[in-house]
Design a protein around this motif. Structure first.
Motif, PDB file in Angstrom:
ATOM      1  N   HIS A  66     -62.415 -25.605  39.727  1.00  0.00           N
ATOM      2  CA  HIS A  66     -63.654 -24.991  39.257  1.00  0.00           C
ATOM      3  C   HIS A  66     -63.945 -23.695  40.014  1.00  0.00           C
ATOM      4  O   HIS A  66     -63.689 -23.603  41.216  1.00  0.00           O
ATOM      5  CB  HIS A  66     -64.810 -25.984  39.472  1.00  0.00           C
ATOM      6  CG  HIS A  66     -66.152 -25.448  39.118  1.00  0.00           C
ATOM      7  ND1 HIS A  66     -66.464 -24.974  37.863  1.00  0.00           N
ATOM      8  CD2 HIS A  66     -67.286 -25.318  39.859  1.00  0.00           C
ATOM      9  CE1 HIS A  66     -67.731 -24.581  37.852  1.00  0.00           C
ATOM     10  NE2 HIS A  66     -68.245 -24.779  39.054  1.00  0.00           N
ATOM     11  N   PRO A  76     -64.456 -21.307  35.255  1.00  0.00           N
ATOM     12  CA  PRO A  76     -65.371 -22.403  35.575  1.00  0.00           C
ATOM     13  C   PRO A  76     -65.039 -23.680  34.803  1.00  0.00           C
ATOM     14  O   PRO A  76     -64.356 -23.635  33.778  1.00  0.00           O
ATOM     15  CB  PRO A  76     -66.739 -21.886  35.139  1.00  0.00           C
ATOM     16  CG  PRO A  76     -66.577 -20.475  34.767  1.00  0.00           C
ATOM     17  CD  PRO A  76     -65.129 -20.176  34.644  1.00  0.00           C
ATOM     18  N   ARG A  79     -70.293 -27.893  31.644  1.00  0.00           N
ATOM     19  CA  ARG A  79     -70.980 -27.629  30.374  1.00  0.00           C
ATOM     20  C   ARG A  79     -71.834 -26.382  30.529  1.00  0.00           C
ATOM     21  O   ARG A  79     -72.660 -26.278  31.430  1.00  0.00           O
ATOM     22  CB  ARG A  79     -71.845 -28.810  29.976  1.00  0.00           C
ATOM     23  CG  ARG A  79     -72.646 -28.518  28.698  1.00  0.00           C
ATOM     24  CD  ARG A  79     -73.204 -29.749  28.075  1.00  0.00           C
ATOM     25  NE  ARG A  79     -72.121 -30.357  27.287  1.00  0.00           N
ATOM     26  CZ  ARG A  79     -72.309 -31.365  26.446  1.00  0.00           C
ATOM     27  NH1 ARG A  79     -73.495 -31.900  26.303  1.00  0.00           N
ATOM     28  NH2 ARG A  79     -71.293 -31.852  25.765  1.00  0.00           N
ATOM     29  N   TYR A  80     -71.625 -25.462  29.604  1.00  0.00           N
ATOM     30  CA  TYR A  80     -72.367 -24.212  29.555  1.00  0.00           C
ATOM     31  C   TYR A  80     -72.755 -23.959  28.103  1.00  0.00           C
ATOM     32  O   TYR A  80     -72.521 -24.806  27.242  1.00  0.00           O
ATOM     33  CB  TYR A  80     -71.508 -23.054  30.099  1.00  0.00           C
ATOM     34  CG  TYR A  80     -71.083 -23.275  31.536  1.00  0.00           C
ATOM     35  CD1 TYR A  80     -71.927 -22.924  32.584  1.00  0.00           C
ATOM     36  CD2 TYR A  80     -69.864 -23.872  31.848  1.00  0.00           C
ATOM     37  CE1 TYR A  80     -71.556 -23.151  33.908  1.00  0.00           C
ATOM     38  CE2 TYR A  80     -69.491 -24.106  33.160  1.00  0.00           C
ATOM     39  CZ  TYR A  80     -70.339 -23.751  34.186  1.00  0.00           C
ATOM     40  OH  TYR A  80     -69.976 -23.987  35.491  1.00  0.00           O
ATOM     41  N   ASP A  83     -74.156 -17.586  25.563  1.00  0.00           N
ATOM     42  CA  ASP A  83     -75.480 -16.999  25.768  1.00  0.00           C
ATOM     43  C   ASP A  83     -75.600 -15.530  25.357  1.00  0.00           C
ATOM     44  O   ASP A  83     -76.679 -14.954  25.435  1.00  0.00           O
ATOM     45  CB  ASP A  83     -75.938 -17.192  27.211  1.00  0.00           C
ATOM     46  CG  ASP A  83     -75.085 -16.452  28.232  1.00  0.00           C
ATOM     47  OD1 ASP A  83     -74.044 -15.872  27.855  1.00  0.00           O
ATOM     48  OD2 ASP A  83     -75.469 -16.462  29.420  1.00  0.00           O
ATOM     49  N   ILE A  97     -70.465 -16.661  28.384  1.00  0.00           N
ATOM     50  CA  ILE A  97     -70.650 -18.052  28.790  1.00  0.00           C
ATOM     51  C   ILE A  97     -71.710 -18.062  29.889  1.00  0.00           C
ATOM     52  O   ILE A  97     -71.690 -17.220  30.790  1.00  0.00           O
ATOM     53  CB  ILE A  97     -69.317 -18.644  29.282  1.00  0.00           C
ATOM     54  CG1 ILE A  97     -68.305 -18.646  28.129  1.00  0.00           C
ATOM     55  CG2 ILE A  97     -69.512 -20.048  29.859  1.00  0.00           C
ATOM     56  CD1 ILE A  97     -66.894 -19.006  28.535  1.00  0.00           C
ATOM     57  N   SER A  98     -72.619 -19.027  29.869  1.00  0.00           N
ATOM     58  CA  SER A  98     -73.784 -19.048  30.752  1.00  0.00           C
ATOM     59  C   SER A  98     -73.487 -19.392  32.211  1.00  0.00           C
ATOM     60  O   SER A  98     -74.374 -19.839  32.935  1.00  0.00           O
ATOM     61  CB  SER A  98     -74.837 -20.023  30.207  1.00  0.00           C
ATOM     62  OG  SER A  98     -74.329 -21.352  30.196  1.00  0.00           O
ATOM     63  N   TYR A  99     -72.264 -19.162  32.664  1.00  0.00           N
ATOM     64  CA  TYR A  99     -71.934 -19.297  34.080  1.00  0.00           C
ATOM     65  C   TYR A  99     -72.529 -18.108  34.830  1.00  0.00           C
ATOM     66  O   TYR A  99     -72.421 -16.987  34.342  1.00  0.00           O
ATOM     67  CB  TYR A  99     -70.411 -19.328  34.288  1.00  0.00           C
ATOM     68  CG  TYR A  99     -70.032 -19.343  35.751  1.00  0.00           C
ATOM     69  CD1 TYR A  99     -69.927 -20.546  36.421  1.00  0.00           C
ATOM     70  CD2 TYR A  99     -69.836 -18.172  36.465  1.00  0.00           C
ATOM     71  CE1 TYR A  99     -69.626 -20.570  37.777  1.00  0.00           C
ATOM     72  CE2 TYR A  99     -69.536 -18.188  37.810  1.00  0.00           C
ATOM     73  CZ  TYR A  99     -69.434 -19.388  38.457  1.00  0.00           C
ATOM     74  OH  TYR A  99     -69.158 -19.416  39.793  1.00  0.00           O
ATOM     75  N   PRO A 100     -73.140 -18.300  35.987  1.00  0.00           N
ATOM     76  CA  PRO A 100     -73.294 -19.531  36.758  1.00  0.00           C
ATOM     77  C   PRO A 100     -74.577 -20.274  36.374  1.00  0.00           C
ATOM     78  O   PRO A 100     -75.583 -19.648  36.049  1.00  0.00           O
ATOM     79  CB  PRO A 100     -73.390 -19.038  38.197  1.00  0.00           C
ATOM     80  CG  PRO A 100     -74.067 -17.697  38.073  1.00  0.00           C
ATOM     81  CD  PRO A 100     -73.574 -17.128  36.756  1.00  0.00           C
ATOM     82  N   ASN A 101     -74.519 -21.600  36.445  1.00  0.00           N
ATOM     83  CA  ASN A 101     -75.743 -22.383  36.283  1.00  0.00           C
ATOM     84  C   ASN A 101     -76.368 -22.588  37.666  1.00  0.00           C
ATOM     85  O   ASN A 101     -75.853 -22.089  38.673  1.00  0.00           O
ATOM     86  CB  ASN A 101     -75.456 -23.706  35.554  1.00  0.00           C
ATOM     87  CG  ASN A 101     -74.494 -24.615  36.297  1.00  0.00           C
ATOM     88  OD1 ASN A 101     -74.392 -24.585  37.524  1.00  0.00           O
ATOM     89  ND2 ASN A 101     -73.766 -25.439  35.547  1.00  0.00           N
ATOM     90  N   ASP A 104     -73.992 -24.075  40.260  1.00  0.00           N
ATOM     91  CA  ASP A 104     -72.968 -23.101  40.675  1.00  0.00           C
ATOM     92  C   ASP A 104     -73.529 -22.123  41.712  1.00  0.00           C
ATOM     93  O   ASP A 104     -72.862 -21.801  42.698  1.00  0.00           O
ATOM     94  CB  ASP A 104     -72.448 -22.312  39.465  1.00  0.00           C
ATOM     95  CG  ASP A 104     -71.748 -23.171  38.430  1.00  0.00           C
ATOM     96  OD1 ASP A 104     -71.042 -24.121  38.809  1.00  0.00           O
ATOM     97  OD2 ASP A 104     -71.920 -22.884  37.227  1.00  0.00           O
ATOM     98  N   ASP A 161     -67.872 -26.804  26.515  1.00  0.00           N
ATOM     99  CA  ASP A 161     -67.421 -27.680  27.606  1.00  0.00           C
ATOM    100  C   ASP A 161     -66.064 -27.196  28.051  1.00  0.00           C
ATOM    101  O   ASP A 161     -65.116 -27.126  27.253  1.00  0.00           O
ATOM    102  CB  ASP A 161     -67.323 -29.136  27.135  1.00  0.00           C
ATOM    103  CG  ASP A 161     -68.696 -29.752  26.905  1.00  0.00           C
ATOM    104  OD1 ASP A 161     -69.574 -29.572  27.762  1.00  0.00           O
ATOM    105  OD2 ASP A 161     -68.887 -30.402  25.861  1.00  0.00           O
TER     106      ASP A 161
END
Length: 164
Positions: A66, A76, A79-80, A83, A97-101, A104, A161
């Protein structure tokens, strides 16, 4: 006579220009989820539990594990959501992609690092062709003609995912 030829030529050029667009339309079943299986280098577009399309993908240059921090070259896992959409991407087209949550960010900060960001599903945009497998900085890459389909099918807010 000359005017008719000019008009026919202009109409033909306009028709051909429409064929070359990177923006496609899609009127099939809604993509309700995207699943990326990193170990298989596959991405699946799903309508509930039915696979609509699947693609071979390239990942970050350090694909195992990860993403923990900016610059680690990892894609990563978790689940994201999709966005954002970028029609003017350096990589042909891209879906953010909504990284970082929140988790994270906490893990990276606890290690005194930045989690990074700007993780996308994107194309190769010509200049990145031939780079071999797993060449991105942590993104998920497909061929340009494939990102055109993905971009048309996947909407903002779709769950993604990313699995080991």
């Amino acid at each position: 006579m000359m005017t008719r030829r000019v008009m026919l030529g202009a109409a033909a050029c306009a028709a051909l220009a429409g064929c070359g667009s990177k923006f496609k339309s899609y009127d099939g079943p809604e993509v309700t989820r995207v699943v990326v299986m990193k170990s298989q280098r596959r991405m699946y577009l799903l309508h509930h539990d039915k696979v609509l399309k699947d693609y071979r993908v390239d990942l970050g240059f350090a694909p195992e594990g990860h993403k923990r921090q900016e610059g680690d070259g990892r894609t990563p896992e978790g689940r994201y959501v999709i966005d954002r959409r970028n029609p003017n991407s350096e990589f042909h087209l891209s879906l953010g992609i909504s990284y970082p949550n929140t988790k994270d960010v906490e893990v990276a900060r606890a290690a005194g690092q930045s989690p990074g960001g700007d993780i996308f599903i994107h194309g190769r945009a010509g200049k990145h062709r031939g780079k071999g497998r797993d060449w991105t900085a942590g993104c998920i890459s497909v061929k340009d003609r494939e990102i055109e389909d993905v971009y048309a099918m996947v909407r903002k807010g779709t769950v993604i995912d990313i699995l080991p």
